[in-house]
Design a protein around this motif. Structure first.
Motif, PDB file in Angstrom:
ATOM      1  N   GLY A 196       0.829  -1.207   0.000  1.00  0.00           N
ATOM      2  CA  GLY A 196       0.000   0.000   0.000  1.00  0.00           C
ATOM      3  C   GLY A 196       0.863   1.256   0.000  1.00  0.00           C
ATOM      4  O   GLY A 196       1.813   1.350   0.767  1.00  0.00           O
ATOM      5  N   HIS A 197       0.536   2.196  -0.852  1.00  0.00           N
ATOM      6  CA  HIS A 197       1.336   3.419  -0.974  1.00  0.00           C
ATOM      7  C   HIS A 197       0.505   4.539  -1.575  1.00  0.00           C
ATOM      8  O   HIS A 197      -0.597   4.312  -2.074  1.00  0.00           O
ATOM      9  CB  HIS A 197       2.566   3.164  -1.867  1.00  0.00           C
ATOM     10  CG  HIS A 197       2.190   2.868  -3.284  1.00  0.00           C
ATOM     11  ND1 HIS A 197       1.797   1.606  -3.698  1.00  0.00           N
ATOM     12  CD2 HIS A 197       2.095   3.661  -4.376  1.00  0.00           C
ATOM     13  CE1 HIS A 197       1.500   1.642  -4.982  1.00  0.00           C
ATOM     14  NE2 HIS A 197       1.663   2.886  -5.417  1.00  0.00           N
ATOM     15  N   LEU A 198       1.101   5.747  -1.557  1.00  0.00           N
ATOM     16  CA  LEU A 198       0.542   6.898  -2.258  1.00  0.00           C
ATOM     17  C   LEU A 198       1.559   7.324  -3.295  1.00  0.00           C
ATOM     18  O   LEU A 198       2.759   7.190  -3.067  1.00  0.00           O
ATOM     19  CB  LEU A 198       0.363   8.073  -1.302  1.00  0.00           C
ATOM     20  CG  LEU A 198      -0.695   7.987  -0.208  1.00  0.00           C
ATOM     21  CD1 LEU A 198      -0.616   9.238   0.662  1.00  0.00           C
ATOM     22  CD2 LEU A 198      -2.085   7.863  -0.832  1.00  0.00           C
ATOM     23  N   ASP A 199       1.106   7.822  -4.420  1.00  0.00           N
ATOM     24  CA  ASP A 199       2.034   8.418  -5.395  1.00  0.00           C
ATOM     25  C   ASP A 199       1.879   9.919  -5.245  1.00  0.00           C
ATOM     26  O   ASP A 199       0.959  10.513  -5.795  1.00  0.00           O
ATOM     27  CB  ASP A 199       1.678   7.960  -6.813  1.00  0.00           C
ATOM     28  CG  ASP A 199       1.749   6.448  -6.926  1.00  0.00           C
ATOM     29  OD1 ASP A 199       2.847   5.915  -6.767  1.00  0.00           O
ATOM     30  OD2 ASP A 199       0.699   5.806  -7.128  1.00  0.00           O
ATOM     31  N   ASP A 200       2.790  10.506  -4.451  1.00  0.00           N
ATOM     32  CA  ASP A 200       2.566  11.900  -4.089  1.00  0.00           C
ATOM     33  C   ASP A 200       3.735  12.816  -4.456  1.00  0.00           C
ATOM     34  O   ASP A 200       3.890  13.887  -3.910  1.00  0.00           O
ATOM     35  CB  ASP A 200       2.266  11.999  -2.582  1.00  0.00           C
ATOM     36  CG  ASP A 200       3.310  11.269  -1.745  1.00  0.00           C
ATOM     37  OD1 ASP A 200       4.300  10.771  -2.318  1.00  0.00           O
ATOM     38  OD2 ASP A 200       3.151  11.205  -0.516  1.00  0.00           O
TER      39      ASP A 200
ATOM     40  N   PHE B 122      -4.630   5.483  -0.561  1.00  0.00           N
ATOM     41  CA  PHE B 122      -3.658   4.387  -0.534  1.00  0.00           C
ATOM     42  C   PHE B 122      -4.104   3.303  -1.506  1.00  0.00           C
ATOM     43  O   PHE B 122      -5.300   3.061  -1.658  1.00  0.00           O
ATOM     44  CB  PHE B 122      -3.559   3.796   0.880  1.00  0.00           C
ATOM     45  CG  PHE B 122      -2.745   4.650   1.796  1.00  0.00           C
ATOM     46  CD1 PHE B 122      -1.380   4.485   1.867  1.00  0.00           C
ATOM     47  CD2 PHE B 122      -3.350   5.647   2.552  1.00  0.00           C
ATOM     48  CE1 PHE B 122      -0.608   5.289   2.683  1.00  0.00           C
ATOM     49  CE2 PHE B 122      -2.585   6.464   3.375  1.00  0.00           C
ATOM     50  CZ  PHE B 122      -1.216   6.277   3.442  1.00  0.00           C
ATOM     51  N   HIS B 123      -3.157   2.687  -2.167  1.00  0.00           N
ATOM     52  CA  HIS B 123      -3.506   1.598  -3.089  1.00  0.00           C
ATOM     53  C   HIS B 123      -2.323   0.647  -3.207  1.00  0.00           C
ATOM     54  O   HIS B 123      -1.194   0.994  -2.859  1.00  0.00           O
ATOM     55  CB  HIS B 123      -3.922   2.153  -4.458  1.00  0.00           C
ATOM     56  CG  HIS B 123      -2.861   2.975  -5.115  1.00  0.00           C
ATOM     57  ND1 HIS B 123      -2.687   4.321  -4.863  1.00  0.00           N
ATOM     58  CD2 HIS B 123      -1.889   2.637  -6.002  1.00  0.00           C
ATOM     59  CE1 HIS B 123      -1.666   4.767  -5.560  1.00  0.00           C
ATOM     60  NE2 HIS B 123      -1.146   3.768  -6.259  1.00  0.00           N
ATOM     61  N   GLY B 124      -2.600  -0.552  -3.711  1.00  0.00           N
ATOM     62  CA  GLY B 124      -1.538  -1.545  -3.873  1.00  0.00           C
ATOM     63  C   GLY B 124      -2.065  -2.792  -4.554  1.00  0.00           C
ATOM     64  O   GLY B 124      -3.256  -2.892  -4.868  1.00  0.00           O
TER      65      GLY B 124
ATOM     66  N   ILE C 247       1.761   6.002 -15.963  1.00  0.00           N
ATOM     67  CA  ILE C 247       2.333   7.170 -16.636  1.00  0.00           C
ATOM     68  C   ILE C 247       1.882   8.421 -15.892  1.00  0.00           C
ATOM     69  O   ILE C 247       0.716   8.552 -15.520  1.00  0.00           O
ATOM     70  CB  ILE C 247       1.856   7.185 -18.104  1.00  0.00           C
ATOM     71  CG1 ILE C 247       2.232   5.851 -18.759  1.00  0.00           C
ATOM     72  CG2 ILE C 247       2.458   8.341 -18.878  1.00  0.00           C
ATOM     73  CD1 ILE C 247       1.250   5.341 -19.749  1.00  0.00           C
ATOM     74  N   ARG C 248       2.850   9.301 -15.693  1.00  0.00           N
ATOM     75  CA  ARG C 248       2.578  10.466 -14.840  1.00  0.00           C
ATOM     76  C   ARG C 248       2.991  11.791 -15.472  1.00  0.00           C
ATOM     77  O   ARG C 248       3.999  11.837 -16.192  1.00  0.00           O
ATOM     78  CB  ARG C 248       3.398  10.327 -13.541  1.00  0.00           C
ATOM     79  CG  ARG C 248       3.039   9.131 -12.707  1.00  0.00           C
ATOM     80  CD  ARG C 248       4.258   8.324 -12.378  1.00  0.00           C
ATOM     81  NE  ARG C 248       3.895   7.076 -11.710  1.00  0.00           N
ATOM     82  CZ  ARG C 248       3.923   6.917 -10.400  1.00  0.00           C
ATOM     83  NH1 ARG C 248       4.333   7.884  -9.625  1.00  0.00           N
ATOM     84  NH2 ARG C 248       3.559   5.768  -9.875  1.00  0.00           N
ATOM     85  N   GLN C 249       2.268  12.835 -15.155  1.00  0.00           N
ATOM     86  CA  GLN C 249       2.729  14.195 -15.427  1.00  0.00           C
ATOM     87  C   GLN C 249       3.390  14.661 -14.141  1.00  0.00           C
ATOM     88  O   GLN C 249       2.764  14.643 -13.077  1.00  0.00           O
ATOM     89  CB  GLN C 249       1.539  15.085 -15.794  1.00  0.00           C
ATOM     90  CG  GLN C 249       1.943  16.532 -15.983  1.00  0.00           C
ATOM     91  CD  GLN C 249       0.861  17.380 -16.633  1.00  0.00           C
ATOM     92  OE1 GLN C 249       0.044  16.879 -17.397  1.00  0.00           O
ATOM     93  NE2 GLN C 249       0.867  18.669 -16.343  1.00  0.00           N
TER      94      GLN C 249
HETATM   95 FE   LIG Z   1       0.713   3.681  -7.221  1.00  0.00          FE
END
Ligand SMILES: [Fe+2]
Ligand SMILES: O=C(O)CCC(=O)C(=O)O
Length: 348
Positions: A245-249, A301-303, A344-346
């Motif tokens: 579990g994590h955040l992409d922050d 949170f997601h994983g 994919i991220r900005q």
């Molecule tokens: Fe993620």
């Protein structure tokens, strides 16, 4: 980003951790004790796991949607689904065609791990060129100590591996391919600093992936704005691998979505709330599914606690056939026990 919880007694008590444990792969003790029996996965109760493929099929036949699920047209092959209580989260089942799944699976193995992109192997071996080809040709990575101060690693044919006892360290390329866990494209993510290191050499995200991500991101984008794909993380999963579990922050603007594509074996995805105490929602992710996480969903949170590699649950037969028609047995073999996620991220 992937900052998993510390293994303390308390971490076991969060709702997210409990759900991870519920879905994680465990083996049947009896199959582990017997040397003759094949290791058997313990059965897992998936009755609470949302199945958007089944929901989409029922919806297409005019059936009702489950409570808390809403559908919206999105211009892709299938309708898109949203979840009440998780604004900014979008699920597009089967968004990618079989051809697209094949193409991105191939690129994920052949070109995305190529330097200057980095992988989890960089820290030990430095940049590795043509890992997939080396594995296919049964090559072995050996330490080249000819420049004493700066030993490097190179792939050689099996027959050229120096005999043991010569102080030679080696590793089969196939084992390294199996242990490939991530590669980073575009702006390089620095895992130790948990941030993007713009000073590291990098290539732009390949144009075709950029165009695809822009198209997929549209339903989650603020009106009138276009998504700018600047970085991507490719995750490689083998049987038993999980993503905690994590955040992409680490991206500047959370109103922009993360575009996340699933390839290969089926998985369970957990979408939690803003704290680990919130009960996560479990859902299946199949090859070709796309998730978008924007706005408030970026704070959730997601994983991925589980991937399914057994023939009945993996749901990869059409993809396998595609590779066998292309005479690509090695890719087909890899696919049978693997899942790949490209997100994919900005960044700015
Ligand atoms: Fe993620
Ligand atoms: O593998 C997945 O579906 C999720 C990947 C993810 O959350 C990430 O890389 O940040």
């Amino acid at each position: 980003m992937y900052g998993a919880e510390k293994p303390s007694g308390d971490s076991e008590r969060t709702a997210f951790r409990r759900a991870e444990k519920k879905y994680k792969l465990y083996y049947d003790d009896r199959s582990l004790k017997s040397s003759r029996k094949k290791k058997q996965a313990k059965p897992v109760d998936v009755s609470d796991v949302i199945d958007f493929k089944a929901i989409a099929a029922a919806h297409e036949r005019g059936g009702e949607l489950p409570v808390g699920v809403a559908a919206a047209p999105c211009g892709f092959r299938r309708p898109m689904f949203c979840l009440e209580g998780r604004p900014g989260f979008y699920f597009i089942p089967g968004a990618l065609s079989l051809e697209e799944q094949c193409q991105w699976m191939r690129e994920s193995l052949l070109s995305f791990p190529q330097p200057p992109n980095r992988t989890n192997h960089n820290a030990i071996y430095g940049p590795l060129q043509d890992l997939f080809a080396a594995a296919k040709e049964r090559k072995v990575l050996v330490k080249d100590e000819s420049d004493g101060d700066h030993p490097t690693w190179k792939f050689v044919d099996e027959a050229e591996v120096p005999l043991r006892g010569n102080g030679c360290t080696s590793c089969p390329a196939s084992a390294l391919l199996r242990k490939l866990r991530w590669s980073t494209l575009g702006l390089q993510f620095d895992w130790s600093q948990r941030n993007y290191d713009v000073s590291l050499p990098h290539n732009k995200i390949p144009d075709a992936l950029c165009q695809l991500a822009k198209r997929l991101a549209t339903p989650a984008m603020p009106q009138g704005e276009e998504f700018r794909p600047e970085a991507a993380i490719v995750n490689y999963f083998a049987s038993g691998d999980t993503l905690g579990g994590h955040l992409d922050d680490m991206e500047a603007d959370w109103s922009k979505p993360i575009v996340s594509m699933s390839l290969g074996c089926k998985a369970i995805f957990l979408l939690g709330g803003k704290t680990r105490q919130d009960d996560p929602i479990a859902m299946f992710l199949r090859s070709g599914d796309v998730l978008l996480m924007a706005g408030e969903a970026r704070e959730c949170f997601h994983g991925v606690p589980r991937i399914f590699t057994d023939e009945d649950s993996a749901e990869i037969t059409p993809l396998e056939l595609h590779f066998s028609n292309q005479d690509d047995c090695f890719l087909q073999e890899y696919l049978r026990s693997s899942r790949i996620n490209i997100n994919i991220r900005q960044v700015f």
